[in-house]
Design an enzyme around this catalytic site. Sequence first.
Site, short mmCIF file in Angstrom:
data_model
loop_
_atom_site.label_atom_id
_atom_site.label_comp_id
_atom_site.label_asym_id
_atom_site.label_seq_id
_atom_site.Cartn_x
_atom_site.Cartn_y
_atom_site.Cartn_z
N ASP A 512 0.84 -1.20 0.00
CA ASP A 512 0.00 0.00 0.00
C ASP A 512 0.88 1.26 0.00
O ASP A 512 2.09 1.19 -0.21
CB ASP A 512 -0.91 -0.04 1.24
N ASP A 575 -10.53 3.34 -3.01
CA ASP A 575 -11.19 2.11 -2.57
C ASP A 575 -12.62 2.00 -3.13
O ASP A 575 -13.37 2.96 -3.11
CB ASP A 575 -11.27 2.05 -1.05
C1 GLA Z 1 -6.21 0.91 1.73
C2 GLA Z 1 -6.41 -0.01 0.54
C3 GLA Z 1 -7.45 -1.06 0.87
C4 GLA Z 1 -7.02 -1.84 2.10
C5 GLA Z 1 -6.78 -0.88 3.26
C6 GLA Z 1 -6.17 -1.57 4.46
O1 GLA Z 1 -7.36 1.67 1.96
O2 GLA Z 1 -6.76 0.71 -0.58
O3 GLA Z 1 -7.64 -1.94 -0.22
O4 GLA Z 1 -5.87 -2.57 1.81
O5 GLA Z 1 -5.89 0.16 2.88
O6 GLA Z 1 -6.02 -0.73 5.56
#
Ligand code: GLA
Length: 758
Positions: A512, A575
């Site tokens: 991430d 997301d």
């Molecule tokens: C980000 C990512 C998600 C998930 C969260 C975990 O928001 O985009 O897909 O992995 O972190 O905290």
Amino acid sequence: MKKLFCLLALIVSIASYAQTMKEESISLNQNWKFIQGDDLAYARPGFNDSGWKTIRVDRIWEVSGYDPYDGYAWYRINVIIPSSLRKNAALQDSLRIYLGKINNFDQSFLNGSLFGINGKNVPAGTEPDTMFKKAPQNLWDAKRPYTISASDPRIKWDQENVIAVRVFDQGGQGGLYTGDQAIAMTKISDYLVIENNKNPYRFEKSNLLKSISLYNSSASYVMEGDFTILAVNKVTGAEVYKSNTKKLMLNPGDRQEYNLEIEKLDQSAIISYRFDFVKTRSSINVTDETPYITTPEVPDYPRINGAEIAASRPGKPFLFAIPASGIRPMSFEATNLPMGLKLDQNTGIITGKVDAKGNYKVMLKATNSKGVASRELTISIGDRISLTPPMGWNSWNCWGLAVDEQKVVASAHTYRDKGLMNHGWTYVNIDDGWEINRDKEPKRDPKGNILTNEKFPDMKRLGDSIHALGLKFGIYSSPGPYTCGGYTASYQHEEQDARSFASWGVDYLKYDWCSYDGIAKDTTLAEYKKPYFVMRDALAKLDRDIVYSLCQYGMGDVYKWGDEVGGNLWRTTGDITDTWESLREIGFNQVKNQPFAKPGNWNDPDMLIVGWVGWGPSLHPTKLTPDEQYTHISLWCLLSAPLLIGCDLQRLDEFTLNLLTNDEVIAIDQDVLGSQAKQMLLDGDIQVWVKELADGSKAIGVFNLGERTINYSLVFEKAGLKSGGELRDLWRQKNLGKFEKSADIAIPSHGVMLLKLK
Ligand code: GLA
């Protein structure tokens, strides 16, 4: 002058359905002021905000010129709340301040006092702190309806009030953005909850069953009214079900359950649930759509499914379970396996290591009591891996930070028990939440090795158990000091963490960005790339292949350089969540990145949102309608997107299983050419996307983004197709015949027709 300005802000609207009682509201859609940064003094009513800029609240702040900007910002609005609002209302006890959806987190103040945090009311006197930033990740999509007692001394009736909203944007889009902000007295209908989405439909012979309930959430109001359920065929409009309960009484806190039984159709029925309140003559109405199954039943005889290619680097462990459907027991054969690999004839799992580079053509065979199937598999030993988009499960969209070992193991077992692995589903990926929380110590052992939290007592054991099933194991980390969920991440421990992952048997890493914002010097491309190079180099030193999944939401057009930093896939967006708006925004905007998808490099529009999802301990059935789910899976397959199931596999219902096990649909995603569909035609609400396939044929998705069924004439030439030919309906696995120039098809709203043209 200022007063006049405020009076203009006061737009009183009258809800159309209220005939006996006026239901007034004050729009808060305009005249907000805005500043970046953070200071609690901004909440004070007397604060002089004359130097602030005005901002729209119907669009994210990036669109208003704050791009890129993540972090704190404040919104303020001055508003007169007239006492007539209360006087004219049917119910006079509470005021509702509705702020729409906020990206990502908010603390909201009325005249200097905090009244709500992230959509929940808080008692007067609650002190603001920074904990509101640690809330669940999907709050950006949650509505903020705040309720305050009408006798609360913080409300200044007939005077100027100041609403101040402190926003924290943790990455990607930010701010107040839905544009329907308003103040109104709460209405009786605000307290009636029609719970039609708590349980999914159950399939029984020729009928669909579901229980729904009506819930009176108020503490003191009795509700009285008529309740009507009406279902019509979504495509033809014919009525298929009706029930009407007159003079229904619901006492405060009461919940009344109804059991629905509706005939199965070959498309959805739209069901509306309507409650007409006797006294106020107002009504509320919600709808949902019934599921319908298109995927033919899996035959008993053997069939080999999934990708036609599997890859690993020379000398690195190879693991491949032959995905074959059909009744068990089944036995397997593989001829021409390259040296170093062996097959377990009972399980169909191929393991070993191959040193010599090459493309090995292996003939696979599966036999059971009903017959024999064979198919060629190319085993590619070379520098590139992940030659078709990864298919698997990830814990995030269902369990969020509430993931634990037992849930992961249960998912892995369901792969086998519900036959998912027979269709190519392979990875079992833990997302965030396995590490030590930022508030706890120690985070690492004395040698600096990353520690797992109590929910994951033994990662090696977990990895082994996943591999024993022929499946692959994935994990998650971030290049910053902490993950998005506030857990320990890999900053300055990259090599060591990569070694830990390898020692647990990890095959896939989602990496991430969160909290690396604080490390990156600026927002240049070089800074965006840097942490990904570091982890790429760490992964390259390992004795195993790890698929490298970048997750930085598309910043800096990652699709242009994801390959350069070693990525096999990269997220192209923020997301996803389980709403049509989210699906449409993300899915239908994968246009510019199209040329960059190829074997080993995939654009990732985020994980799947079908089945039971929730991003936390409590789950709900996806809010997408069945047609929206068909659209979702069809579009992701056309886009050659990684397919990562985001639901609780133990609660896979018949409909969701039908979405995830259609081999002809999956074959579009897994096609070895690895080309991503192009958006070829925009025609009103219709979009046509076309994907080139390895055998020279084309996959075509005809999508209806509108609100009504469309009888569409697909003219091949208009969609950039040189000629017609044989069309096959992939969801139903049926040939439709030969079409010369055009084909007439009915597409339900938000639905799709997924075709193959030979
Ligand atoms: C980000 C990512 C998600 C998930 C969260 C975990 O928001 O985009 O897909 O992995 O972190 O905290």
